[in-house]
Scaffold this active site. Structure first.
Site, PDB file in Angstrom:
ATOM      1  N   CYS A 134      -7.382   2.581   0.062  1.00 39.88           N
ATOM      2  CA  CYS A 134      -6.647   3.364   1.056  1.00 39.88           C
ATOM      3  C   CYS A 134      -5.653   4.302   0.380  1.00 39.88           C
ATOM      4  O   CYS A 134      -4.587   3.881  -0.066  1.00 39.88           O
ATOM      5  CB  CYS A 134      -5.923   2.413   2.020  1.00 39.88           C
ATOM      6  SG  CYS A 134      -4.901   3.277   3.224  1.00 39.88           S
ATOM      7  N   CYS A 137      -2.241   4.601   2.172  1.00 39.06           N
ATOM      8  CA  CYS A 137      -1.319   3.478   1.954  1.00 39.06           C
ATOM      9  C   CYS A 137      -0.768   3.488   0.529  1.00 39.06           C
ATOM     10  O   CYS A 137       0.419   3.288   0.322  1.00 39.06           O
ATOM     11  CB  CYS A 137      -2.018   2.129   2.175  1.00 39.06           C
ATOM     12  SG  CYS A 137      -3.254   2.115   3.469  1.00 39.06           S
ATOM     13  N   ASP A 138      -1.631   3.691  -0.449  1.00 38.80           N
ATOM     14  CA  ASP A 138      -1.234   3.470  -1.847  1.00 38.80           C
ATOM     15  C   ASP A 138      -1.059   4.745  -2.668  1.00 38.80           C
ATOM     16  O   ASP A 138      -0.509   4.686  -3.772  1.00 38.80           O
ATOM     17  CB  ASP A 138      -2.285   2.575  -2.537  1.00 38.80           C
ATOM     18  CG  ASP A 138      -2.408   1.231  -1.829  1.00 38.80           C
ATOM     19  OD1 ASP A 138      -1.383   0.757  -1.318  1.00 38.80           O
ATOM     20  OD2 ASP A 138      -3.518   0.677  -1.782  1.00 38.80           O
TER      21      ASP A 138
END
Ligand code: NAP
Length: 315
Positions: A134, A137-138
């Site tokens: 992701c 997200c990261d």
């Protein structure tokens, strides 16, 4: 014991749209979502094919859908459904979460699909320490660093463009000499000077100490291997359907384990409908939403005992 008209499992575009239609049909229903509200679309950095929005962050679109559904009365249970069975004695379906049971006359399965793992050595070991599925997200953890994106589909190409705004360099690694992604997404990636391409290649291994430090890239034709320094690897090699719950009630799946539905989202089990990515249709939010609407309308007709469904012409 309360028996709901309908239980919708999954709170992505399919499930949330089904809830909107269920509310408008005054069906007493619950939506179960054990993960992120909005499902996979919530993790997309930019959605550029949702009608009416030229570009919208996936999370924002998901939140707007959820707000819309809530404004019409959606009750969401943020728990994972672990079991579904037909309760013959009560004449309804029974769903279990951790220690609680819920009953409904009809079910809509909108459980979607999960990211596929690549299977490279070190993938599990470095999960969350350089290996990610992701970028939204990261990605921010890799500011000014070198990252690779594995895959040649729309996810890989669009997320690589997003990562290029953060990382110092992005390498897309695709196993063929062409991409599966839409031409528009390929063009955007190719026009970005921070994106490099390694074609006919895959990653055999990811290495490091506490965090990822290198990847072993293999040429799929010659099998020659090269170790390249890298800080992060984003894996976008497709999805696998989350059809386990459906199988518990005897729902038929195809050879890829996607749930089989007819033109109005009925499965082979009366009272069980499926919609969205779990059906193996084009995994697009707009398609999922359309199928969610259809599933809820058809569930309404089932609950009310109507003989004919909506799209009789499709059967
Ligand atoms: P996808 O379309 O299934 O593409 C997966 C990619 O990973 C393919 O390029 C495939 O290679 C590659 N791959 C699969 N297994 C591999 C392996 N073992 N080793 C190396 N490479 C491997 O998956 P996705 O990109 O995650 O997209 C999922 C769905 O969401 C798609 O239907 C996509 O269109 C949709 N989506 C759409 C957009 C949009 O902007 N419209 C954005 C994101 C996602 P091959 O090319 O050789 O098959």
């Amino acid at each position: 014991m309360e028996i709901y008209d309908l239980i919708i499992v999954g709170g992505g575009p399919a499930g949330l749209t089904a809830s909107i239609y269920a509310s408008r049909h005054k069906l007493k229903h619950l939506v179960f979502e054990g993960g992120v509200i909005g499902g996979q679309i919530a993790l997309a950095t930019s959605v550029e094919n949702w009608p009416g929005d030229k570009a919208v962050r996936g999370m924002e679109l998901a939140n707007r859908m959820a707000e819309h559904a809530k404004s019409l009365g959606m009750q969401m249970v943020q728990k994972t459904v672990t079991e579904i069975k037909k309760d013959g004695a009560k004449g309804c379906f029974c769903l279990a979460t951790d220690g609680e049971y819920f009953y409904a006359k009809a079910l809509i399965l909108a459980t979607g699909a999960m990211h596929r793992k690549l299977g490279m050595a070190g993938e599990e070991q470095f999960l969350g320490r350089g290996v990610s599925y992701c970028a939204t997200c990261d990605g921010p953890f890799f500011r000014g660093k070198k990252v690779a994106v594995i895959g040649g589909g729309n996810s890989a190409l669009t997320e690589a463009v997003y990562l290029a705004d953060i990382a110092s360099e992005v390498t897309i690694i695709q196993r063929r000499d062409e991409f599966k992604a839409e031409a528009a997404n390929v063009e955007k990636a190719k026009a970005n000077p921070k994106i490099k391409f390694l074609m006919n290649s895959t990653v055999a291994e990811v290495k490091g100490d506490r965090f990822v430090k290198a990847m072993v890239v293999e040429d799929v034709n010659t099998h020659e291997k090269n170790e390249l320094a890298i800080d992060g690897l984003f894996v976008y090699v497709g999805n696998v359907p989350a059809s386990a719950l459906g199988k518990m009630v005897g729902v038929a799946t195809d050879e890829r384990t996607y749930i089989k539905v007819d033109g109005v989202m009925r499965t082979n089990i009366p009272g069980v409908f499926a919609c969205g990515d779990i059906t193996g249709s084009a995994p697009q939010a707009i398609v999922a939403a359309g199928q969610g609407a259809m599933a809820a309308m058809e569930a309404y007709r089932f609950i009310k005992g109507f003989k004919e469904g909506i799209a009789v012409v499709n059967r």
